[in-house]
Scaffold this motif. Structure first.
Motif, PDB file in Angstrom:
ATOM      1  N   GLN A  86       0.466  -1.270   0.205  1.00  0.00           N
ATOM      2  CA  GLN A  86       0.123   0.315   0.173  1.00  0.00           C
ATOM      3  C   GLN A  86       0.705   0.578  -0.283  1.00  0.00           C
ATOM      4  OE1 GLN A  86      -3.682   0.853   0.112  1.00  0.00           O
ATOM      5  NE2 GLN A  86      -3.153  -1.278  -1.234  1.00  0.00           N
ATOM      6  N   VAL A  88       2.833   2.557   2.427  1.00  0.00           N
ATOM      7  CA  VAL A  88       3.080   3.076   3.069  1.00  0.00           C
ATOM      8  C   VAL A  88       4.865   3.774   3.098  1.00  0.00           C
ATOM      9  CG1 VAL A  88       3.022   2.878   5.857  1.00  0.00           C
ATOM     10  CG2 VAL A  88       0.913   1.817   4.706  1.00  0.00           C
ATOM     11  N   SER A 141       2.511  12.152   3.097  1.00  0.00           N
ATOM     12  CA  SER A 141       2.657  10.538   3.074  1.00  0.00           C
ATOM     13  C   SER A 141       1.596   9.369   3.320  1.00  0.00           C
ATOM     14  CB  SER A 141       3.526  10.534   3.685  1.00  0.00           C
ATOM     15  OG  SER A 141       3.718  10.615   5.723  1.00  0.00           O
ATOM     16  N   ARG A 142       1.562   8.356   2.555  1.00  0.00           N
ATOM     17  CA  ARG A 142       0.860   7.021   2.948  1.00  0.00           C
ATOM     18  C   ARG A 142       1.069   6.794   4.761  1.00  0.00           C
ATOM     19  NH1 ARG A 142      -4.357   5.363   2.417  1.00  0.00           N
ATOM     20  NH2 ARG A 142      -4.276   2.937   1.625  1.00  0.00           N
ATOM     21  N   LYS A 143       0.119   6.450   5.370  1.00  0.00           N
ATOM     22  CA  LYS A 143       0.394   6.441   6.599  1.00  0.00           C
ATOM     23  C   LYS A 143      -0.779   5.296   7.519  1.00  0.00           C
ATOM     24  CE  LYS A 143       0.724  11.450   7.589  1.00  0.00           C
ATOM     25  NZ  LYS A 143       0.706  11.888   6.514  1.00  0.00           N
ATOM     26  N   ALA A 172      -5.845   7.020   7.043  1.00  0.00           N
ATOM     27  CA  ALA A 172      -4.351   7.019   6.773  1.00  0.00           C
ATOM     28  C   ALA A 172      -5.199   4.893   6.941  1.00  0.00           C
ATOM     29  CB  ALA A 172      -3.948   7.211   8.168  1.00  0.00           C
TER      30      ALA A 172
END
Length: 382
Positions: A86, A88, A141-143, A172
């Motif tokens: 994903q 992250v 950012s992807r969290k 998120a």
């Protein structure tokens, strides 16, 4: 010698119904669940029955339940796959998570060069949700947020709704280690804003070596263990049919008797707290474990007002009197560094005093609780 088991947060005794169901599975259904003949089909049918039953109780879809070897594998799998699949790049957690999460997060930070953020904690061990919101707002950012529902050492309850809602608001992913709460609390995953959770059968009177992960539909995660099409292609390896049957029976029985057993176990904890306060007035309760509303009903973590030098004999004294409990979590036993949870929330003076975790089940009695209080009182006053 009297034997009193008060370490149910480490593992629980098997229910008789679970043993019977596993014995039947071992003796009468030994086919490989992937085989197409009658023996295999019988095992496959049992596994899918378990999956559907668990999903129905959690108000999830059967395809969202993935059987694993336990909570540690499930935590590892979810965190690793979320980072890998994903994209992250920021993982937000706390320093009082189970090591299945902490060690995985640390490894991922090195392997994938992701940003690892630890939320500050209050004096009771609760993560700062205002700081969580700030961290979620900080950049694009992807969290992934990973915070446990019930802390396995101090019993604090996380507000899953509040955390999940924040994660949804800011896009998120939300994972929660729920090993100490599945089987002990009701769930409705159609309403709870959570993407991933984990469970281990041996925490609710099932067998060791089996658990499951809840992975929300369309999460985009891909298999971590390769080599076969088991678990609907998500986890390769021949399924341990007897263990899954045992998990299913334990899970089913836990929820069939949830209200009555919860009331009974909460009564044991409340009685333990009140009697300890009478017997040892200066006793302290770590985290929120002494608060019946804000901690799980299954455990209490106490700090005894005794000379630190004398405290080295405490566990020996309890064991000599037949009482099983934990100094921190069972995963920490044998470690000279002490409890990583207590190290985060207590000052040096408090850490110099002995702390113990007592955890209860419906198999315990008031007589056993009173006996444990008496043994602790004797030690504290000797």
């Amino acid at each position: 010698m009297k034997q009193v088991y008060l370490d149910n947060a480490a593992t629980t005794p098997l229910r008789e119904e679970v043993i019977a169901s596993m014995h039947e599975a071992l003796c009468g259904c030994y086919g490989n669940p992937s085989s197409t003949h009658a023996f295999g089909r019988m095992a496959r049918t049992g596994i899918e029955k378990a999956r559907k039953s668990i999903a129905a109780q959690l108000n999830a879809q059967p395809g969202e339940i993935i059987f694993t070897s336990g909570g540690t594998e499930a935590d590892n799998m979810i965190l690793r796959c979320a980072v890998r699949d994903q994209g992250v790049t920021t993982l937000i957690t706390s320093k009082i998570e189970h090591h299945a999460v902490l060690h995985t997060a640390e490894a991922l930070a090195e392997e994938y060069d992701i940003t690892l953020k630890y939320l500050p904690l209050d004096a009771d061990g609760n993560p700062d949700l205002a700081e969580l919101e700030r961290a979620l707002q900080e950049d694009d950012s992807r969290k992934l947020v990973s915070l446990m529902h019930v802390n396995n050492e101090i019993g604090n309850l996380l507000d899953l709704e509040a955390v999940g809602s924040l994660c949804r608001e800011y896009g998120a992913l939300f994972h929660s280690d729920t090993v100490q709460s599945v089987g002990h609390f009701p769930w409705d995953l159609s309403r709870t804003p959570i993407d991933f959770l984990t469970a281990a059968a041996h925490k609710f009177h099932g067998p060791k070596g089996v658990g499951f992960a809840y992975v929300r539909k369309n999460s985009g995660l891909k298999p971590l263990i390769l080599g076969g099409s088991q678990e609907r292609g998500f986890r390769a390896g021949t399924e341990p049919y007897h263990n899954i049957v045992g998990l299913h029976k334990a899970f089913e029985t836990a929820y069939a008797h949830l209200d009555e057993e919860r009331e009974y176990v909460a009564g044991l904890k409340s009685h333990f707290i009140e009697e300890l306060k009478k017997a040892i007035p200066e006793i302290q309760f770590n985290g929120l474990s002494g608060d019946m509303e804000r901690s799980t009903y299954t455990l209490v973590n106490v700090r005894l007002p005794v000379d630190p030098a004398k405290s080295q004999l405490l566990l020996f004294h309890l064991d000599l009197n037949g009482i099983a409990c934990s100094k921190g979590s069972a995963c920490q036993s044998g470690s000279d560094s002490g409890s990583h949870v207590l190290n985060e929330i207590l000052d040096a003076e408090a850490l110099s005093l002995p702390s113990l975790r007592f955890s209860f089940s419906h198999y315990n009695t008031l007589e056993e609780v009173d006996y444990a209080v008496g043994v602790l009182e004797e030690f504290a006053n000797s």
